[in-house]
Motif scaffolding. Structure first.
Motif, PDB file in Angstrom:
ATOM      1  N   GLN A   1      -9.456  -5.745  -5.156  1.00 39.64           N
ATOM      2  CA  GLN A   1     -10.856  -5.786  -5.561  1.00 39.64           C
ATOM      3  C   GLN A   1     -10.983  -5.379  -7.016  1.00 39.64           C
ATOM      4  O   GLN A   1     -10.166  -4.607  -7.530  1.00 39.64           O
ATOM      5  CB  GLN A   1     -11.700  -4.870  -4.676  1.00 39.64           C
ATOM      6  CG  GLN A   1     -11.281  -3.411  -4.670  1.00 39.64           C
ATOM      7  CD  GLN A   1     -11.873  -2.647  -3.497  1.00 39.64           C
ATOM      8  OE1 GLN A   1     -11.298  -2.594  -2.422  1.00 39.64           O
ATOM      9  NE2 GLN A   1     -13.025  -2.018  -3.724  1.00 39.64           N
ATOM     10  N   ASP A   2     -12.013  -5.917  -7.693  1.00 36.58           N
ATOM     11  CA  ASP A   2     -12.160  -5.645  -9.113  1.00 36.58           C
ATOM     12  C   ASP A   2     -12.998  -4.385  -9.353  1.00 36.58           C
ATOM     13  O   ASP A   2     -13.483  -3.745  -8.415  1.00 36.58           O
ATOM     14  CB  ASP A   2     -12.713  -6.857  -9.868  1.00 36.58           C
ATOM     15  CG  ASP A   2     -14.199  -7.118  -9.604  1.00 36.58           C
ATOM     16  OD1 ASP A   2     -14.848  -6.361  -8.848  1.00 36.58           O
ATOM     17  OD2 ASP A   2     -14.725  -8.096 -10.179  1.00 36.58           O
TER      18      ASP A   2
ATOM     19  N   ASP B   1      -5.558 -19.655  -4.958  1.00 31.23           N
ATOM     20  CA  ASP B   1      -5.073 -19.861  -6.319  1.00 31.23           C
ATOM     21  C   ASP B   1      -3.641 -20.398  -6.326  1.00 31.23           C
ATOM     22  O   ASP B   1      -3.027 -20.614  -5.277  1.00 31.23           O
ATOM     23  CB  ASP B   1      -5.225 -18.582  -7.148  1.00 31.23           C
ATOM     24  CG  ASP B   1      -4.280 -17.453  -6.733  1.00 31.23           C
ATOM     25  OD1 ASP B   1      -3.309 -17.701  -5.978  1.00 31.23           O
ATOM     26  OD2 ASP B   1      -4.518 -16.301  -7.161  1.00 31.23           O
TER      27      ASP B   1
ATOM     28  N   ARG C   1     -15.618  -9.395  -7.337  1.00 27.26           N
ATOM     29  CA  ARG C   1     -14.472 -10.232  -6.953  1.00 27.26           C
ATOM     30  C   ARG C   1     -13.487  -9.413  -6.131  1.00 27.26           C
ATOM     31  O   ARG C   1     -13.221  -8.251  -6.441  1.00 27.26           O
ATOM     32  CB  ARG C   1     -13.798 -10.803  -8.205  1.00 27.26           C
ATOM     33  CG  ARG C   1     -14.678 -11.779  -8.965  1.00 27.26           C
ATOM     34  CD  ARG C   1     -14.010 -12.308 -10.224  1.00 27.26           C
ATOM     35  NE  ARG C   1     -14.810 -13.361 -10.850  1.00 27.26           N
ATOM     36  CZ  ARG C   1     -15.806 -13.127 -11.705  1.00 27.26           C
ATOM     37  NH1 ARG C   1     -16.102 -11.855 -12.054  1.00 27.26           N
ATOM     38  NH2 ARG C   1     -16.501 -14.128 -12.220  1.00 27.26           N
ATOM     39  N   TRP C   2     -12.963 -10.053  -5.107  1.00 25.49           N
ATOM     40  CA  TRP C   2     -11.942  -9.441  -4.265  1.00 25.49           C
ATOM     41  C   TRP C   2     -11.031 -10.545  -3.742  1.00 25.49           C
ATOM     42  O   TRP C   2     -11.262 -11.721  -4.005  1.00 25.49           O
ATOM     43  CB  TRP C   2     -12.567  -8.636  -3.131  1.00 25.49           C
ATOM     44  CG  TRP C   2     -13.433  -9.418  -2.179  1.00 25.49           C
ATOM     45  CD1 TRP C   2     -14.749  -9.762  -2.345  1.00 25.49           C
ATOM     46  CD2 TRP C   2     -13.053  -9.980  -0.915  1.00 25.49           C
ATOM     47  NE1 TRP C   2     -15.212 -10.491  -1.274  1.00 25.49           N
ATOM     48  CE2 TRP C   2     -14.189 -10.637  -0.381  1.00 25.49           C
ATOM     49  CE3 TRP C   2     -11.866  -9.993  -0.185  1.00 25.49           C
ATOM     50  CZ2 TRP C   2     -14.160 -11.294   0.855  1.00 25.49           C
ATOM     51  CZ3 TRP C   2     -11.832 -10.640   1.056  1.00 25.49           C
ATOM     52  CH2 TRP C   2     -12.986 -11.282   1.552  1.00 25.49           C
ATOM     53  N   GLY C   3     -10.000 -10.167  -3.030  1.00 31.13           N
ATOM     54  CA  GLY C   3      -9.106 -11.184  -2.514  1.00 31.13           C
ATOM     55  C   GLY C   3      -8.098 -10.616  -1.540  1.00 31.13           C
ATOM     56  O   GLY C   3      -8.040  -9.401  -1.287  1.00 31.13           O
TER      57      GLY C   3
ATOM     58  N   SER D   1     -15.293 -14.636  -4.823  1.00 28.62           N
ATOM     59  CA  SER D   1     -16.325 -14.160  -5.744  1.00 28.62           C
ATOM     60  C   SER D   1     -17.650 -14.139  -5.003  1.00 28.62           C
ATOM     61  O   SER D   1     -18.045 -15.148  -4.406  1.00 28.62           O
ATOM     62  CB  SER D   1     -16.447 -15.074  -6.971  1.00 28.62           C
ATOM     63  OG  SER D   1     -15.241 -15.126  -7.693  1.00 28.62           O
TER      64      SER D   1
ATOM     65  N   TYR E   1     -14.845 -19.104  -2.300  1.00 26.47           N
ATOM     66  CA  TYR E   1     -13.486 -18.850  -1.848  1.00 26.47           C
ATOM     67  C   TYR E   1     -12.556 -19.834  -2.540  1.00 26.47           C
ATOM     68  O   TYR E   1     -12.844 -21.033  -2.602  1.00 26.47           O
ATOM     69  CB  TYR E   1     -13.371 -19.061  -0.340  1.00 26.47           C
ATOM     70  CG  TYR E   1     -14.077 -18.047   0.528  1.00 26.47           C
ATOM     71  CD1 TYR E   1     -13.405 -16.920   1.005  1.00 26.47           C
ATOM     72  CD2 TYR E   1     -15.407 -18.237   0.895  1.00 26.47           C
ATOM     73  CE1 TYR E   1     -14.046 -16.004   1.821  1.00 26.47           C
ATOM     74  CE2 TYR E   1     -16.054 -17.321   1.709  1.00 26.47           C
ATOM     75  CZ  TYR E   1     -15.369 -16.212   2.164  1.00 26.47           C
ATOM     76  OH  TYR E   1     -16.009 -15.295   2.979  1.00 26.47           O
TER      77      TYR E   1
ATOM     78  N   ARG F   1      -8.820 -15.810  -3.324  1.00 22.91           N
ATOM     79  CA  ARG F   1      -9.706 -15.134  -4.261  1.00 22.91           C
ATOM     80  C   ARG F   1     -11.153 -15.399  -3.851  1.00 22.91           C
ATOM     81  O   ARG F   1     -11.529 -16.537  -3.571  1.00 22.91           O
ATOM     82  CB  ARG F   1      -9.481 -15.644  -5.681  1.00 22.91           C
ATOM     83  CG  ARG F   1      -8.035 -15.532  -6.155  1.00 22.91           C
ATOM     84  CD  ARG F   1      -7.563 -14.093  -6.275  1.00 22.91           C
ATOM     85  NE  ARG F   1      -6.191 -14.015  -6.753  1.00 22.91           N
ATOM     86  CZ  ARG F   1      -5.500 -12.879  -6.837  1.00 22.91           C
ATOM     87  NH1 ARG F   1      -6.065 -11.730  -6.472  1.00 22.91           N
ATOM     88  NH2 ARG F   1      -4.263 -12.887  -7.279  1.00 22.91           N
TER      89      ARG F   1
END
Length: 322
Positions: free
Chosen positions: A263-264, A153, A315-317, A161, A150, A159
Motif C-alpha cells: 500500500q502507498d 502489471d 493505491r494498493w496491490g 487504485s 484493477y 495493482r
C-alpha cells in the motif's frame, strides 16, 4: 482452479450484452483480466476482488457463484472504511445519523457502497475500471463518486487504485479502504506466518471502536512474524514501515512461497483480521489497506476532506512470490 468451491465461468462474463448470463452470479457481472499466468476476477458488486491467482495458485480467498462475499471478502469501501460508532457523527454541529448496518455492535459498517452495483468505465486485456455514485442521503449529505481500477502489471502483480471524487458544492469527508483476504494456494492456514511491519496499534473496545493507541509490543508485535494458527485478532495498525513509498505486509508458507499486501503512503493504516468463521476455511486472514481507522468521522484520525471538484487516490496491490 476453483473460486472458493465454484468453478470459474467458461465464457468471459464482461462481454457486452451478456446481462442475462451475469445474473447467474450473486455478485453481478464478473470482469476477468489476465496477464501471463496471472488472473484477477473483479465483481460488479462493490467493485470487489473475487479472485487473484498466479499459475493456478489462489492468492486470495474466494466464494461461489451464488454467494455474496462472505466476511466482506474483497469488497472496496467508501466513503468510510471499517465502522462509525452508533452511525452518528457531526457536520458543522449538526447530528448526522447513518443506517446501522452492523446490528450486533450498533455501528454503521463498511461505507455506503457494499451492496451497490458499479458501472464499467474502461476495460482492456490487463485492466478494468469501475465506478459507483454516492448520492446525498441521511447521514451523508454529499454527492461523490468512488472509482476503482484493477490492473495486472508487467511483473504479474495486481495493482489497485481507488479514487474518491467530490461532485458536491462543499468539502466532503471520507476514508477509503478495501477488504482482501490473502492465502497461498492450499497451504493450511495454521502453517502460515503473518508479518506486519508497524510501530503503533489502535486499542479498541468490545465494539471495535478505537479508544487509544500504543506502541506495538508483545502479542501484537508481528514484525518478526507470527504463526496464523495461534491468532484470533481484529486490530488496526499505523506508523507503517514504508520503503520506496510502499508498505508491505506478508503471509508466508513453510515452502518459501508468500503473498504480500502492498500500500502507498496515502494509505497509512492497515487492519488485520484473522478469523475462524470464514466458510470452508479453518482460518482466514484479511489484510485491509485503509486511509483512516474505524470511527475516523468522530475521532478525526486519518479523516480527509476533499474540496468540490477534487479527486483523491489511494493505491494498493497484491504481490505473489511463487
Amino acid at each position: 482452479m476453483q473460486y472458493g468451491g465454484a468453478m470459474p465461468p467458461t465464457t468471459p462474463i464482461s462481454t457486452p450484452g451478456e446481462e442475462t448470463v451475469s445474473r447467474r452470479f450473486a455478485s453481478g457481472r464478473q470482469f476477468e483480466i489476465r496477464r501471463g499466468d496471472a488472473l484477477a476476477v473483479v465483481t460488479e458488486l462493490a467493485a470487489g476482488l473475487r479472485l487473484f491467482s498466479r499459475d493456478g495458485v489462489q492468492l486470495t480467498e474466494s466464494y461461489g457463484d451464488g454467494q455474496l462475499p462472505p466476511g466482506a471478502t474483497g469488497i472496496t469501501l467508501a466513503p468510510w472504511a471499517n465502522r462509525i460508532e452508533d452511525g452518528i457523527w457531526y457536520l458543522d454541529g449538526k447530528k448526522q445519523q447513518l443506517d446501522i448496518t452492523e446490528v450486533s455492535r450498533n455501528n454503521a459498517s463498511h461505507g455506503l457502497l457494499r451492496n451497490s452495483s458499479y458501472a464499467l468505465v474502461a476495460e482492456d486485456q490487463f485492466s478494468v475500471t469501475l465506478e459507483a455514485v454516492i448520492f446525498p442521503q441521511h447521514g451523508y449529505p454529499f454527492l461523490a463518486r468512488h472509482q476503482v481500477r484493477y490492473e495486472i502489471d508487467a511483473g504479474l502483480a495486481l495493482r489497485v487504485s481507488q479514487s474518491f471524487i467530490n461532485d458536491s458544492a462543499a468539502p466532503a469527508p471520507f476514508v477509503l479502504g478495501a477488504h482482501p483476504y490473502l492465502r497461498v494456494g492450499d497451504v493450511p492456514p495454521e502453517e502460515m506466518v503473518l508479518t506486519v511491519h508497524a510501530g503503533t496499534r489502535l486499542v479498541a473496545d468490545e465494539r471495535l471502536i478505537p479508544r487509544s493507541s500504543v506502541r506495538v509490543s508483545g502479542d501484537f508485535d508481528f514484525g518478526g512474524g507470527r504463526s496464523v494458527g495461534g491468532l484470533d485478532v481484529d486490530v488496526a495498525f499505523t506508523d507503517l514501515e514504508f520503503d520506496g513509498g510502499l508498505a508491505r505486509q506478508t503471509l508466508s508458507a513453510p515452502d518459501g512461497r508468500s503473498v504480500s499486501l502492498v500500500q502507498d503512503e496515502n494509505c497509512a493504516y492497515v487492519h488485520v483480521f484473522v478469523t475462524d468463521t470464514f466458510p470452508g476455511r479453518s482460518k482466514a486472514v484479511a489484510i485491509e489497506p485503509m486511509t483512516g481507522p474505524a470511527n475516523a468521522f468522530n475521532s478525526g484520525e486519518g479523516l480527509r476532506w476533499l474540496e468540490p471538484g477534487g479527486t483523491f487516490t489511494m493505491r494498493w496491490g497484491i504481490v505473489g512470490a511463487l
